[in-house]
Design a protein around this motif. Structure first.
Motif, PDB file in Angstrom:
ATOM      1  N   ILE A 105      10.932 -35.066  -6.615  1.00  0.00           N
ATOM      2  CA  ILE A 105      12.013 -36.049  -6.694  1.00  0.00           C
ATOM      3  C   ILE A 105      12.132 -36.783  -5.366  1.00  0.00           C
ATOM      4  N   VAL A 106      12.374 -38.094  -5.451  1.00  0.00           N
ATOM      5  CA  VAL A 106      12.610 -38.935  -4.276  1.00  0.00           C
ATOM      6  C   VAL A 106      13.844 -39.786  -4.579  1.00  0.00           C
ATOM      7  N   PRO A 107      15.004 -39.467  -3.987  1.00  0.00           N
ATOM      8  CA  PRO A 107      16.218 -40.255  -4.252  1.00  0.00           C
ATOM      9  C   PRO A 107      16.364 -41.400  -3.252  1.00  0.00           C
ATOM     10  N   HIS A 108      16.968 -42.483  -3.712  1.00  0.00           N
ATOM     11  CA  HIS A 108      17.265 -43.646  -2.862  1.00  0.00           C
ATOM     12  C   HIS A 108      18.693 -44.099  -3.182  1.00  0.00           C
ATOM     13  N   VAL A 109      19.609 -43.861  -2.239  1.00  0.00           N
ATOM     14  CA  VAL A 109      20.992 -44.262  -2.429  1.00  0.00           C
ATOM     15  C   VAL A 109      21.121 -45.752  -2.163  1.00  0.00           C
ATOM     16  N   VAL A 110      21.703 -46.487  -3.107  1.00  0.00           N
ATOM     17  CA  VAL A 110      21.925 -47.922  -2.936  1.00  0.00           C
ATOM     18  C   VAL A 110      23.080 -48.104  -1.950  1.00  0.00           C
ATOM     19  N   PRO A 111      22.854 -48.747  -0.801  1.00  0.00           N
ATOM     20  CA  PRO A 111      23.906 -48.866   0.216  1.00  0.00           C
ATOM     21  C   PRO A 111      25.157 -49.543  -0.342  1.00  0.00           C
ATOM     22  N   GLY A 112      26.295 -48.977   0.019  1.00  0.00           N
ATOM     23  CA  GLY A 112      27.563 -49.564  -0.368  1.00  0.00           C
ATOM     24  C   GLY A 112      27.972 -49.311  -1.800  1.00  0.00           C
ATOM     25  N   THR A 113      27.242 -48.457  -2.518  1.00  0.00           N
ATOM     26  CA  THR A 113      27.569 -48.181  -3.919  1.00  0.00           C
ATOM     27  C   THR A 113      27.575 -46.676  -4.152  1.00  0.00           C
ATOM     28  N   ASN A 114      27.963 -46.296  -5.318  1.00  0.00           N
ATOM     29  CA  ASN A 114      27.912 -44.902  -5.755  1.00  0.00           C
ATOM     30  C   ASN A 114      26.753 -44.707  -6.729  1.00  0.00           C
ATOM     31  N   THR A 115      25.712 -45.510  -6.549  1.00  0.00           N
ATOM     32  CA  THR A 115      24.548 -45.530  -7.430  1.00  0.00           C
ATOM     33  C   THR A 115      23.309 -45.154  -6.639  1.00  0.00           C
ATOM     34  N   LEU A 116      22.350 -44.550  -7.299  1.00  0.00           N
ATOM     35  CA  LEU A 116      21.090 -44.237  -6.651  1.00  0.00           C
ATOM     36  C   LEU A 116      19.949 -44.400  -7.640  1.00  0.00           C
ATOM     37  N   THR A 117      18.794 -44.787  -7.116  1.00  0.00           N
ATOM     38  CA  THR A 117      17.567 -44.823  -7.897  1.00  0.00           C
ATOM     39  C   THR A 117      16.754 -43.590  -7.536  1.00  0.00           C
ATOM     40  N   MET A 118      16.048 -43.068  -8.524  1.00  0.00           N
ATOM     41  CA  MET A 118      15.332 -41.814  -8.315  1.00  0.00           C
ATOM     42  C   MET A 118      13.947 -41.888  -8.936  1.00  0.00           C
ATOM     43  N   ASP A 119      12.959 -41.429  -8.164  1.00  0.00           N
ATOM     44  CA  ASP A 119      11.618 -41.198  -8.680  1.00  0.00           C
ATOM     45  C   ASP A 119      11.528 -39.715  -9.040  1.00  0.00           C
ATOM     46  N   VAL A 120      11.292 -39.432 -10.303  1.00  0.00           N
ATOM     47  CA  VAL A 120      11.338 -38.047 -10.794  1.00  0.00           C
ATOM     48  C   VAL A 120      10.040 -37.736 -11.528  1.00  0.00           C
ATOM     49  N   ILE A 121       9.430 -36.594 -11.169  1.00  0.00           N
ATOM     50  CA  ILE A 121       8.224 -36.124 -11.855  1.00  0.00           C
ATOM     51  C   ILE A 121       8.416 -34.637 -12.151  1.00  0.00           C
ATOM     52  N   PRO A 122       8.912 -34.277 -13.332  1.00  0.00           N
ATOM     53  CA  PRO A 122       8.948 -32.865 -13.730  1.00  0.00           C
ATOM     54  C   PRO A 122       7.676 -32.502 -14.492  1.00  0.00           C
ATOM     55  N   LYS A 123       7.187 -31.295 -14.253  1.00  0.00           N
ATOM     56  CA  LYS A 123       5.965 -30.834 -14.922  1.00  0.00           C
ATOM     57  C   LYS A 123       6.122 -29.354 -15.259  1.00  0.00           C
ATOM     58  N   GLU A 124       5.805 -29.011 -16.496  1.00  0.00           N
ATOM     59  CA  GLU A 124       5.861 -27.631 -16.964  1.00  0.00           C
ATOM     60  C   GLU A 124       4.498 -27.242 -17.510  1.00  0.00           C
ATOM     61  N   THR A 125       3.957 -26.130 -17.004  1.00  0.00           N
ATOM     62  CA  THR A 125       2.638 -25.654 -17.409  1.00  0.00           C
ATOM     63  C   THR A 125       2.755 -24.209 -17.868  1.00  0.00           C
ATOM     64  N   SER A 126       2.121 -23.902 -19.012  1.00  0.00           N
ATOM     65  CA  SER A 126       2.156 -22.542 -19.553  1.00  0.00           C
ATOM     66  C   SER A 126       0.787 -22.211 -20.129  1.00  0.00           C
ATOM     67  N   LEU A 127       0.537 -20.911 -20.284  1.00  0.00           N
ATOM     68  CA  LEU A 127      -0.703 -20.450 -20.904  1.00  0.00           C
ATOM     69  C   LEU A 127      -0.575 -20.501 -22.415  1.00  0.00           C
ATOM     70  N   SER A 128      -1.637 -20.946 -23.076  1.00  0.00           N
ATOM     71  CA  SER A 128      -1.587 -21.113 -24.537  1.00  0.00           C
ATOM     72  C   SER A 128      -2.750 -20.434 -25.241  1.00  0.00           C
ATOM     73  N   GLY A 129      -3.491 -19.556 -24.551  1.00  0.00           N
ATOM     74  CA  GLY A 129      -4.600 -18.857 -25.191  1.00  0.00           C
ATOM     75  C   GLY A 129      -4.117 -17.865 -26.227  1.00  0.00           C
ATOM     76  N   THR A 130      -5.042 -17.374 -27.037  1.00  0.00           N
ATOM     77  CA  THR A 130      -4.700 -16.488 -28.157  1.00  0.00           C
ATOM     78  C   THR A 130      -5.108 -15.042 -27.897  1.00  0.00           C
ATOM     79  N   GLY A 131      -5.413 -14.699 -26.671  1.00  0.00           N
ATOM     80  CA  GLY A 131      -5.847 -13.343 -26.374  1.00  0.00           C
ATOM     81  C   GLY A 131      -4.729 -12.337 -26.510  1.00  0.00           C
ATOM     82  N   SER A 132      -5.106 -11.100 -26.909  1.00  0.00           N
ATOM     83  CA  SER A 132      -4.121 -10.027 -27.058  1.00  0.00           C
ATOM     84  C   SER A 132      -4.759  -8.669 -26.796  1.00  0.00           C
TER      85      SER A 132
END
Length: 600
Positions: free
Chosen positions: A435-462
């Motif tokens: 995440i990279v936040p950027h507060v807009v000066p003089g406001t209560n607003t911000l722009t954000m660059d967001v990259i969430p990533k979720e990785t899990s194992l999906s093999g069928t081994g048991s």
């Protein structure tokens, strides 16, 4: 009555401006009618947290109605309506004064010294005019602040006004100032050059940052600290500037006019940056629905097999007619030389003749009426405190290493198998947020660059060879076969730039993947029989649904009071959640005993 109006309108303004107290970037919506300028300044002081002093004009009444403007602009407008001006003095103090108005209309060129003397007499200011100041000027000024009149008059003839100690003003030639250069130091508080140590953020969606110019473990501040480049442009031709990196101090040797400009630039740039508290909930859900209906006959279906037995050859002879052939070929009465042990030179055995059979022993019919629902939900809830404009990342998960197989030809010519860590190993499984936040000066607003990533194992081994999430692969040949387990991963990623209000919750993910698999098998012919044919049909439906939801709530923290409020709110939420968990673990009898103890 006026005080009542002031209090009522102030309450309205406090309700409309949803900003933290002391926010230097606050925006206000004042709506005042006949309020003293000093009262209005006091209200702005609380909003902005800035030192504002009213010297003259505080009793002037002003009426103002503005919507969502920076507090500094509101101060300038209100001061102008009261015939006052706002001066920025040392230490960032704003002074509201009411200078004497100056009016002068000349019919022809007038000596500049006489004009300066008239301005000094009207303003009662201490003004010193250098010997080199000379020339004539024509003016037509009507009721303007005397300081503006002085600055315009001197600037027209190429001279400058320099403010010395105790408010003394000097009118000099800029060339003279070059021979009177001064050295001053400026302590920077928040502005610093970029560190030579940068955080290593591993992501497939980021461009690598070029390495900084480094020499003997030290960074070149002049190349990386862009503030120095901006200040150097404000220097005069003979000005000099040095930067002491260990103390974060700038030393400038230049004219008084340049020093005034540098002080103004630093006061606007060297301000406390805001922080952003980011509360993220990363939810992945998976729903599997399995429906089996009918009779499963397996992959091959019902089968009928016929096995032929061993039948003695009779053609072209006619056995049983008591002919000569009955004596050499075994017949049904087991007569003949091959049937007679005395005449049989070998060990001929008369086999049992089996003409065929209809075999259903290999048919397994299973009646399945099954509906199975499997639901899973994974929730990651990271929380970050991020400095405005600074990238931050968090990873929650584990690192899994795996091997790869190599086959080499041995000295004897055979193949030899060897194992080594794979080139793509290790694989990281879990959740990562950039995440990279950027507060807009003089406001209560911000722009954000967001990259969430979720990785899990999906093999069928048991199995022990292939644990959950891994798949087994067979390698090798010619009797040198082996098995190896490799991980199979599944990931979900979102890359987005968004604009959000402080404290507002946004959904930045809503990716849903559905897959339907339908299998139908039937026995030909038998499945077409009405009613009875249902026993020879089998249907299987497998539906998988996977959803990705990301909830993000950023909160701007302008001051330490804002950070304390966020901390107390989070502690209260965790305390309430912990109480709920403890209460769920306590049995009703134990809870009744605790309540009875409290009653005593």
């Amino acid at each position: 009555m006026k005080k009542f109006v002031w209090l009522a309108l102030a309450i309205v303004c406090l309700g409309t401006a949803a900003f933290a107290q002391g926010n230097k970037d606050a925006r206000v919506s004042p709506r005042f009618v006949d309020v003293k300028l000093e009262d209005f300044v006091n209200w702005l002081r609380e909003k902005s947290g800035t030192n504002i002093v009213v010297f003259q004009g505080g009793d002037q009444l002003v009426s103002l109605e503005l919507t969502d403007v920076p507090w500094r602009d509101a101060l300038e407008v209100a001061s102008e309506k009261a015939a006052c001006i706002v001066e920025e003095r040392q230490g960032g103090i704003l002074a509201v004064t009411r200078p004497a108005p100056f009016t002068l209309i000349t019919t022809g060129p007038k000596d500049i010294r006489e004009v300066i003397t008239l301005i000094a007499s009207v303003s009662k200011a201490n003004i010193v005019v250098a010997p080199e100041v000379e020339g004539t000027i024509s003016l037509s000024l009507n009721g303007v602040p005397w300081r503006d009149a002085l600055d315009v008059t001197c600037k027209t003839r190429g001279y400058v006004v320099v403010e010395e100690n105790r408010g003394i003003l000097r009118v000099v030639d800029p060339k003279t100032l070059e021979r009177q250069m001064e050295s001053k130091s400026y302590q920077l508080r928040y502005l610093r050059p970029r560190s030579i140590y940068q955080p290593h953020i591993k992501s497939d969606f980021l461009q690598p940052i070029p390495m900084q110019t480094q020499q003997a473990g030290k960074s070149d501040a002049s190349a990386t600290f862009t503030v120095l480049k901006a200040l150097q442009k404000a220097l005069s031709a003979s000005g000099q500037m040095d930067y002491i990196e260990s103390q974060n101090v700038i030393i400038v040797r230049d004219t008084a006019q340049v020093h005034n400009q540098i002080e103004s630039i630093i006061s606007r740039l060297d301000i406390e940056p805001s922080q952003v508290y980011v509360d993220v909930k990363f939810v992945t859900t998976q729903n599997n629905k399995l429906l089996d209906l009918g009779v499963d006959y397996g992959d091959t279906g019902p089968t009928a097999t016929v096995s032929m037995g061993a039948i003695p050859i009779t053609l072209p002879f006619g056995l049983g007619s008591e002919g000569w052939e009955d004596s050499i070929i075994a017949n049904q009465a087991q007569s003949g030389p091959f049937a007679d042990p005395l005449l049989n030179a070998g060990s001929t055995v008369i086999p049992s003749t089996v003409f065929g059979e209809l075999n259903f022993t290999g048919v397994q019919a299973t009646l399945k009426l099954l509906q199975q629902d499997t639901k899973s939900e994974v929730i990651q809830a990271p929380k970050l405190n991020v400095l405005d404009g600074t990238p931050a990342t968090i990873f929650v998960g584990e690192t899994i290493r795996y091997a790869e197989a190599k086959s080499e030809q041995g000295q004897a010519g055979g193949l030899q198998l060897s194992l080594a860590e794979a080139g793509g190993s290790p694989v990281e499984v879990g959740f990562q947020l950039l995440i990279v936040p950027h507060v807009v000066p003089g406001t209560n607003t911000l722009t954000m660059d967001v990259i969430p990533k979720e990785t899990s194992l999906s093999g069928t081994g048991s199995s022990a060879l292939a644990p959950a999430g891994f798949d087994v692969f067979t390698i090798g040949a010619s009797g040198l076969e082996g098995s190896i387990a490799l991980p199979r991963t599944r990931s979900s990623t979102i890359v987005t730039t968004m604009m959000v209000q402080s404290g507002q919750t946004m959904v930045i993910g809503g990716l849903t993947t559905e897959s339907d698999t339908k299998t139908e098998s039937r026995v030909p012919g038998l499945s077409s029989i009405p009613l009875l044919g249902e026993l020879f049909k089998y249907n299987k439906t497998d539906r998988q649904r996977r959803s990705l939801l990301v909830f993000l709530t950023p909160t701007i923290m302008h001051t330490s009071a804002d950070a304390e409020n966020v901390l107390q709110r989070e502690l209260l939420r965790r305390k309430t959640h912990l109480k709920g968990e403890i209460k769920a673990m306590i049995s009703p009898a134990t809870q009744a005993a605790i309540d009875a103890q409290k009653g005593q």
